[in-house]
Design a protein around this motif. Structure first.
Motif, mmCIF file in Angstrom:
data_model
loop_
_atom_site.group_PDB
_atom_site.id
_atom_site.type_symbol
_atom_site.label_atom_id
_atom_site.label_comp_id
_atom_site.label_asym_id
_atom_site.label_seq_id
_atom_site.Cartn_x
_atom_site.Cartn_y
_atom_site.Cartn_z
ATOM 1 N N TYR A 184 15.661 31.955 42.424
ATOM 2 C CA TYR A 184 14.597 32.080 43.525
ATOM 3 C C TYR A 184 15.650 31.107 44.731
ATOM 4 C CZ TYR A 184 10.670 30.059 46.772
ATOM 5 O OH TYR A 184 9.374 30.269 47.772
ATOM 6 N N ALA A 185 16.170 29.890 44.103
ATOM 7 C CA ALA A 185 17.544 29.587 44.912
ATOM 8 C C ALA A 185 18.126 30.281 45.881
ATOM 9 C CB ALA A 185 17.782 28.955 44.643
ATOM 10 N N GLY A 188 14.940 33.153 47.545
ATOM 11 C CA GLY A 188 14.213 32.588 48.431
ATOM 12 C C GLY A 188 12.991 33.777 48.390
ATOM 13 N N SER A 243 25.462 23.636 56.278
ATOM 14 C CA SER A 243 25.348 23.636 55.163
ATOM 15 C C SER A 243 26.265 23.464 53.637
ATOM 16 C CB SER A 243 25.711 25.529 54.505
ATOM 17 O OG SER A 243 26.842 25.376 54.621
ATOM 18 N N SER A 298 16.535 26.526 56.565
ATOM 19 C CA SER A 298 14.887 27.006 55.645
ATOM 20 C C SER A 298 14.903 28.052 55.101
ATOM 21 C CB SER A 298 13.713 25.668 56.959
ATOM 22 O OG SER A 298 14.118 27.045 57.928
ATOM 23 N N ASP A 299 15.781 29.394 55.167
ATOM 24 C CA ASP A 299 15.830 30.508 54.685
ATOM 25 C C ASP A 299 16.987 30.285 53.340
ATOM 26 O OD1 ASP A 299 16.916 32.790 54.188
ATOM 27 O OD2 ASP A 299 16.051 33.490 55.741
ATOM 28 N N TYR A 300 16.065 29.660 52.296
ATOM 29 C CA TYR A 300 17.403 29.752 51.299
ATOM 30 C C TYR A 300 18.201 30.847 50.436
ATOM 31 C CZ TYR A 300 13.615 27.130 49.844
ATOM 32 O OH TYR A 300 11.815 26.231 50.119
ATOM 33 N N ALA A 303 21.370 29.656 53.308
ATOM 34 C CA ALA A 303 22.428 27.979 52.922
ATOM 35 C C ALA A 303 22.857 29.042 51.902
ATOM 36 C CB ALA A 303 20.285 27.582 53.136
ATOM 37 N N SER A 304 22.513 29.316 51.137
ATOM 38 C CA SER A 304 22.889 30.000 50.028
ATOM 39 C C SER A 304 24.606 30.472 50.887
ATOM 40 C CB SER A 304 22.434 30.183 48.653
ATOM 41 O OG SER A 304 21.971 31.609 49.876
ATOM 42 N N HIS A 336 23.241 23.252 46.231
ATOM 43 C CA HIS A 336 22.433 24.027 46.681
ATOM 44 C C HIS A 336 20.630 24.020 46.049
ATOM 45 C CE1 HIS A 336 20.275 27.414 48.764
ATOM 46 N NE2 HIS A 336 19.839 28.038 47.288
ATOM 47 N N VAL A 340 16.794 22.944 46.600
ATOM 48 C CA VAL A 340 15.382 23.911 46.939
ATOM 49 C C VAL A 340 14.573 22.775 45.907
ATOM 50 C CG1 VAL A 340 14.778 25.875 46.010
ATOM 51 C CG2 VAL A 340 17.621 26.119 47.176
ATOM 52 N N ASP A 343 11.562 21.060 47.007
ATOM 53 C CA ASP A 343 10.424 22.654 48.186
ATOM 54 C C ASP A 343 9.265 23.337 46.960
ATOM 55 O OD1 ASP A 343 11.115 21.782 50.094
ATOM 56 O OD2 ASP A 343 11.928 23.901 50.504
#
Length: 413
Positions: A184-185, A188, A243, A298-300, A303-304, A336, A340, A343
């Motif tokens: 999920y990380a 997303g 990031s 906020s977009d995983y 971010a990664s 990272h 996540v 959340d």
């Protein structure tokens, strides 16, 4: 990929379909599953579905004519959108749906199209048994269609539906909990990324998707930005900086050697598209004036990508991905996944409290210490406080004592 979730969105579309006439704005980030949602909704319904490509206005109109010709079994050539859509609406019996996917491409190729659609809606479609859906990935463009008072379509829509990524719980299927969080990380909850990752080990999957020449998501970060903005240099710079853990304006400004007045316009536009969020301590009394704000991607996936792919893209293209893989292996969790996971814990706590009819507001606290997760039940004057640690061994009482010490301070102030 199996169609999962989206019950709420489908129900909302069905409610709009039940109206005498309706005008739906459907929007969401690239790859989030908007087209698939429309496809599921249109099943067993009379409809015209047309996906716009990035072409000239005349080429787009020719393709629209072809699509209506297929439905009508008559060769047709239309000189404008109004004639085409009005023909379909008047020559099709019963309730019908007109769904235009990636509508911003059409609007950008024809500067008069919005006025044309306004006239078509006001004079014809709004008086017929028609559901009009305009869909697009550019949130800047889609938000302006009916939300900007200068737009010809301002205020005409009956529904404004934002399609969000799937929740963590919706992505759990078939995975152990740790693998599910790590996956999920990366994805997303974006269905296309979930499909590409499949059941692969998250780190191995991320490497194959982003860190090899020709990898399907090697340039995905810039594709996402490119769908919203033209000059990417500033956006790339500030997203890369955030990031790397620079979350306050002071740290961002220091890292890029630029003033906050120069940075803020970019950050605000990123916030408008949902790529960045500004968060504040949950107990902050004056949020608008607060200087305690932190900026997070906020977009995983984004971010990664900016943390582990963007800095190494030139090396990756030369088949020298060693440093990128080393950085990913060394810091995937601490830089990272751990963020996540906060959340994920928030979602899980909210699910649990709602199951017990407890309604709360959620956030975190930093100041004289830091608390990862707080849920405030104001009605019952109760706070639920949590430390979120993505580790496999139990934590000791020192963590509990630390939470008590930190939480007593802000609550008594």
């Amino acid at each position: 990929m199996e169609f999962i979730g989206r019950e709420e969105e489908l129900n909302l579309l069905e409610e709009q379909y039940a109206l005498d006439h309706s005008f739906v704005i459907l929007k969401g980030r690239r790859r989030v599953g908007k087209s698939r949602l429309i496809e599921e909704f249109l099943k067993d319904k009379t409809h015209l579905y047309f996906e716009v490509n990035r072409e000239t206005s005349s080429s787009i109109l020719s393709s629209l004519s072809d699509e209506i010709s297929k439905i009508s079994d008559v060769p047709l050539i239309f000189n404008c959108w109004s004639d085409a859509l009005r023909y379909y609406a008047t020559h099709t019996e019963g309730k019908k749906i007109i769904a235009i996917d990636e509508f911003p491409y059409a609007a950008s190729s024809d500067k008069n199209l919005l006025k044309e659609i306004q006239s078509l809606w006001d004079q014809h479609l709004s008086k017929m048994d028609v559901m009009l859906i305009l869909c697009g990935s550019s949130l800047v463009s889609m938000n302006g269609l009916t939300g900007d008072y200068k737009s010809p379509l301002y205020g005409r829509n009956t529904c404004d539906l934002m399609i969000l990524p799937l929740t963590f719980r919706q992505t759990l299927k078939g995975k152990n909990y740790r693998q599910a969080v790590e996956s999920y990380a990366i994805t997303g909850g974006v269905p296309h990324y979930m499909s590409l990752l499949g059941d692969k080990n998250p780190i191995d999957g991320f490497i194959s998707l982003t860190m090899k020449p020709g990898a399907p998501l090697l340039n995905e970060g810039e594709y996402l930005l490119g769908s919203e903005f033209s000059n990417l240099s500033g956006y790339n710079t500030y997203l890369k900086t955030i990031s790397r853990g620079n979350r306050t304006m002071e740290k961002i400004s220091g890292a890029v050697q630029a003033s906050s007045s120069e940075i803020l316009p970019y950050i605000r536009r990123l916030i408008d598209t949902g790529m960045v969020s500004r968060i504040l301590p949950i107990l902050e009394k004056n949020p608008e004036k607060s200087r305690k704000g932190q900026y997070i991607i906020s977009d995983y996936f984004l971010a990664s990508w900016f943390r582990f792919v963007y800095p190494y893209r030139n090396l990756i293209s030369r088949r020298e991905n060693d440093a990128a893989i080393q950085d990913l292996n060394d810091h995937f969790i601490d830089a990272h996944v751990s963020f996540v996971f906060e959340d994920v814990c928030r979602e899980e706590l909210r699910r649990y409290l709602l199951s017990n009819n407890i309604y709360a507001i959620y956030g975190k606290y930093w100041g004289s210490g830091e608390i990862d997760l707080i849920a405030l039940d104001k009605k019952n004057r109760t706070a639920y406080v949590a430390e979120c640690k993505f580790i496999s061994k139990p934590v000791g009482k020192t963590v509990l004592n630390s939470l008590k010490r930190i939480f007593d301070t802000p609550c008594n102030s």
